[in-house]
Design a protein around this motif. Structure first.
Motif, PDB file in Angstrom:
ATOM      1  N   SER A 130       0.842  -1.202   0.000  1.00 12.86           N
ATOM      2  CA  SER A 130       0.000   0.000   0.000  1.00 12.86           C
ATOM      3  C   SER A 130       0.872   1.244   0.000  1.00 12.86           C
ATOM      4  O   SER A 130       2.053   1.193   0.352  1.00 12.86           O
ATOM      5  N   ARG A 131       0.286   2.363  -0.406  1.00 23.29           N
ATOM      6  CA  ARG A 131       0.969   3.642  -0.230  1.00 23.29           C
ATOM      7  C   ARG A 131       0.820   4.081   1.217  1.00 23.29           C
ATOM      8  O   ARG A 131      -0.207   3.840   1.853  1.00 23.29           O
ATOM      9  N   PRO A 136      -4.009   1.313   4.802  1.00 23.33           N
ATOM     10  CA  PRO A 136      -3.325   0.089   4.387  1.00 23.33           C
ATOM     11  C   PRO A 136      -4.301  -1.074   4.196  1.00 23.33           C
ATOM     12  O   PRO A 136      -5.273  -1.211   4.932  1.00 23.33           O
ATOM     13  N   ALA A 137      -4.038  -1.890   3.190  1.00 24.61           N
ATOM     14  CA  ALA A 137      -4.828  -3.102   2.964  1.00 24.61           C
ATOM     15  C   ALA A 137      -4.133  -4.256   3.680  1.00 24.61           C
ATOM     16  O   ALA A 137      -3.118  -4.762   3.212  1.00 24.61           O
ATOM     17  N   LEU A 143      -9.508  -4.570   0.092  1.00 27.67           N
ATOM     18  CA  LEU A 143      -9.398  -4.012  -1.257  1.00 27.67           C
ATOM     19  C   LEU A 143     -10.768  -3.679  -1.856  1.00 27.67           C
ATOM     20  O   LEU A 143     -10.847  -3.271  -3.012  1.00 27.67           O
ATOM     21  N   LYS A 146     -11.480  -0.827  -4.420  1.00 30.81           N
ATOM     22  CA  LYS A 146     -10.185  -0.256  -4.795  1.00 30.81           C
ATOM     23  C   LYS A 146      -9.661  -0.893  -6.078  1.00 30.81           C
ATOM     24  O   LYS A 146     -10.277  -1.790  -6.657  1.00 30.81           O
ATOM     25  N   LEU A 148      -6.221  -2.784  -7.834  1.00 32.17           N
ATOM     26  CA  LEU A 148      -5.057  -3.581  -7.449  1.00 32.17           C
ATOM     27  C   LEU A 148      -4.224  -3.896  -8.679  1.00 32.17           C
ATOM     28  O   LEU A 148      -4.735  -4.385  -9.686  1.00 32.17           O
ATOM     29  N   LEU A 186       1.333   2.730  -8.918  1.00 26.89           N
ATOM     30  CA  LEU A 186       1.025   2.908  -7.500  1.00 26.89           C
ATOM     31  C   LEU A 186       1.564   4.246  -7.008  1.00 26.89           C
ATOM     32  O   LEU A 186       0.879   4.983  -6.298  1.00 26.89           O
ATOM     33  N   ASP A 192      -4.459   1.660  -6.315  1.00 26.30           N
ATOM     34  CA  ASP A 192      -4.408   1.827  -4.860  1.00 26.30           C
ATOM     35  C   ASP A 192      -3.427   0.890  -4.168  1.00 26.30           C
ATOM     36  O   ASP A 192      -2.889   1.225  -3.108  1.00 26.30           O
ATOM     37  N   ASN A 193      -3.232  -0.294  -4.747  1.00 24.97           N
ATOM     38  CA  ASN A 193      -2.380  -1.304  -4.114  1.00 24.97           C
ATOM     39  C   ASN A 193      -1.700  -2.161  -5.173  1.00 24.97           C
ATOM     40  O   ASN A 193      -2.082  -2.144  -6.350  1.00 24.97           O
ATOM     41  N   TYR A 212       6.009   3.541   0.246  1.00 23.66           N
ATOM     42  CA  TYR A 212       5.329   2.249   0.241  1.00 23.66           C
ATOM     43  C   TYR A 212       5.434   1.542   1.586  1.00 23.66           C
ATOM     44  O   TYR A 212       6.350   1.801   2.371  1.00 23.66           O
ATOM     45  N   SER A 215       1.764  -4.137   3.571  1.00 24.75           N
ATOM     46  CA  SER A 215       0.662  -3.932   4.503  1.00 24.75           C
ATOM     47  C   SER A 215      -0.033  -5.204   4.965  1.00 24.75           C
ATOM     48  O   SER A 215      -0.806  -5.170   5.921  1.00 24.75           O
TER      49      SER A 215
END
Length: 276
Positions: A130-131, A136-137, A143, A146, A148, A186, A192-193, A212, A215
């Motif tokens: 995750s950023r 966080p995922a 997710l 979101k 991926l 990303l 998003d992930n 990064y 996560s």
């Protein structure tokens, strides 16, 4: 007459010997013949940091490159690397464009059915990245709603598709030809992930710790091995012996410490946990 019989006998013996030689050669696989010629031809996707990639001087570097060269040295041969996109690498192997794949290939039950896979030489599993500026995922269900990123036709790609259906998660999975592109997306907030191998994830995090974070827990256990064609079992046995020597003499530990900062080459869990 005796001389003629002697000449005839010698000729028959030569034909018989050549016939035996031809039979022996015919039983060898292309890979074994290649080793006999002193070269190990290796298929590699050169966009998978830190496993195999091009540096600023366009040199092929990475964990798998160092491992390949050490393996070849142990086998008494030289390396010949042939770069190929990941989505064509297994077809290239079966088409005999190279002898083996050494390109972060996870050992999975499906691949064990279709190929001759070596013992593992480094541990591995897939994780979510995750950023840091976003929630966080920690699980796949995080997710929901979101986007991926996954590299196409990798085990991470397969797992994402399976988990999306299995867990009923409304996630858009975007496919990339290379992880370089996925992480660029990303960073640029186009996705998003990312889902990828743990060594790869940890490398990108180490390079950009403020950007990064790994996560999730490790979602699978799929250690990495050398991939040969299904019929090349003798080749795989020879490679397994060499891998064991590299583990025992500390060479693999040294390479692992260089690229990962820890030893991922010993105590490898061989109990596969794969989402296929």
């Amino acid at each position: 007459m005796k001389r003629k019989l002697l000449v005839l006998s010698v000729a028959v013996m030569m034909v018989f010997a050549l016939g035996l030689t031809g039979c022996s050669s015919g039983n060898n696989t292309a890979a074994e013949d290649s080793l006999a010629d002193g070269v190990l031809s290796i298929g590699v996707d050169d966009t998978y940091l830190p496993m195999e990639f091009r540096n600023d001087q366009n040199e092929l570097v990475g964990f798998d490159i160092d491992f390949s060269n050490a393996l070849a040295k142990e086998l008494g041969v030289t390396t010949e690397f042939k770069t190929v996109a990941w989505d064509g690498i297994f077809n290239g192997l079966n088409a005999k464009q190279f002898d083996v794949i050494i390109s972060s290939t996870s050992i999975t039950p499906d691949r064990q059915k279709g190929f001759s896979m070596s013992d593992p030489y480094v541990s591995n599993g897939i994780v979510l990245v995750s950023r840091k500026d976003a929630a966080p995922a920690t699980t796949f269900k995080d997710l929901e709603g979101k986007t991926l990123g996954a590299q196409i036709q990798t085990t991470a790609d397969t797992a994402a598709e399976k988990l999306k259906t299995q867990d009923g998660v409304n996630v858009e999975i975007k496919k990339f030809d290379a992880m370089l592109d996925a992480f660029a997306a990303l960073q640029g907030k186009q996705i998003d992930n990312v889902i990828t191998d743990k060594p790869v994830a940890e490398y990108y995090v180490a390079q950009n710790p403020d950007l990064y974070v790994v996560s999730s827990d490790v979602l699978t256990n799929e250690p990495i091995g050398v991939t040969a064609r299904l019929e090349d079992t003798e080749m795989t046995k020879t490679i397994n012996t060499a891998i064991k020597k590299l583990q025992d003499n500390g060479t693999l530990t040294e390479i692992s410490m260089k690229w990962f900062g820890k030893d991922m080459s010993k105590g490898i869990d061989t109990n596969l946990v794969v989402i296929e």
